[in-house]
Design a protein around this motif. Sequence first.
Motif, PDB file in Angstrom:
ATOM      1  N   GLU A  16       0.839  -1.204   0.000  1.00 31.62           N
ATOM      2  CA  GLU A  16       0.000   0.000   0.000  1.00 31.62           C
ATOM      3  C   GLU A  16       0.870   1.248   0.000  1.00 31.62           C
ATOM      4  O   GLU A  16       0.596   2.215  -0.701  1.00 31.62           O
ATOM      5  N   GLY A  17       1.920   1.238   0.798  1.00 26.54           N
ATOM      6  CA  GLY A  17       2.820   2.385   0.848  1.00 26.54           C
ATOM      7  C   GLY A  17       3.497   2.636  -0.486  1.00 26.54           C
ATOM      8  O   GLY A  17       3.659   3.786  -0.903  1.00 26.54           O
ATOM      9  N   VAL A  19       2.292   1.934  -3.422  1.00 25.69           N
ATOM     10  CA  VAL A  19       1.294   2.493  -4.344  1.00 25.69           C
ATOM     11  C   VAL A  19       1.109   3.989  -4.086  1.00 25.69           C
ATOM     12  O   VAL A  19       1.127   4.802  -5.013  1.00 25.69           O
ATOM     13  N   TYR A  20       0.961   4.366  -2.820  1.00 17.98           N
ATOM     14  CA  TYR A  20       0.765   5.774  -2.488  1.00 17.98           C
ATOM     15  C   TYR A  20       2.007   6.599  -2.798  1.00 17.98           C
ATOM     16  O   TYR A  20       1.904   7.759  -3.191  1.00 17.98           O
ATOM     17  N   ALA A  21       3.196   6.023  -2.627  1.00 16.62           N
ATOM     18  CA  ALA A  21       4.432   6.760  -2.878  1.00 16.62           C
ATOM     19  C   ALA A  21       4.718   6.908  -4.366  1.00 16.62           C
ATOM     20  O   ALA A  21       5.191   7.957  -4.808  1.00 16.62           O
ATOM     21  N   PRO A  24       0.379   8.432  -6.541  1.00 13.66           N
ATOM     22  CA  PRO A  24      -0.737   8.985  -5.765  1.00 13.66           C
ATOM     23  C   PRO A  24      -1.924   9.427  -6.632  1.00 13.66           C
ATOM     24  O   PRO A  24      -3.070   9.297  -6.206  1.00 13.66           O
ATOM     25  N   SER A  25      -1.665   9.896  -7.835  1.00 13.28           N
ATOM     26  CA  SER A  25      -2.789  10.312  -8.689  1.00 13.28           C
ATOM     27  C   SER A  25      -3.587   9.101  -9.164  1.00 13.28           C
ATOM     28  O   SER A  25      -4.796   9.177  -9.348  1.00 13.28           O
ATOM     29  N   VAL A  27      -4.138   6.485  -7.362  1.00 16.90           N
ATOM     30  CA  VAL A  27      -4.988   6.128  -6.231  1.00 16.90           C
ATOM     31  C   VAL A  27      -6.267   6.959  -6.259  1.00 16.90           C
ATOM     32  O   VAL A  27      -7.363   6.435  -6.033  1.00 16.90           O
ATOM     33  N   GLU A  28      -6.145   8.248  -6.558  1.00 15.38           N
ATOM     34  CA  GLU A  28      -7.329   9.107  -6.649  1.00 15.38           C
ATOM     35  C   GLU A  28      -8.259   8.641  -7.755  1.00 15.38           C
ATOM     36  O   GLU A  28      -9.480   8.615  -7.583  1.00 15.38           O
ATOM     37  N   LEU A  31     -10.043   5.501  -6.577  1.00 16.26           N
ATOM     38  CA  LEU A  31     -11.120   5.795  -5.627  1.00 16.26           C
ATOM     39  C   LEU A  31     -12.341   6.370  -6.336  1.00 16.26           C
ATOM     40  O   LEU A  31     -13.478   6.045  -5.990  1.00 16.26           O
TER      41      LEU A  31
END
Length: 66
Positions: A16-17, A19-21, A24-25, A27-28, A31
Amino acid sequence: MIAYILLALGLVLLIEGLVYALAPSLVEQLLAALRSIPIDQRRIMGVFAMVLGALLLWCARALGLQ
């Protein structure tokens, strides 16, 4: 048993980290796409993910991870 829980939690947080690192776009966007899926289908996807995860853990144990 606690070692397996810690191992699994650590692996989830690591992925998860990453992916966010790294994206990040993305991930948005993911969502936003999830918001368009009905709740019942999201629930089915969650159950499927849990079953798949349990199957992968079972396979890892059967292959000798102890």
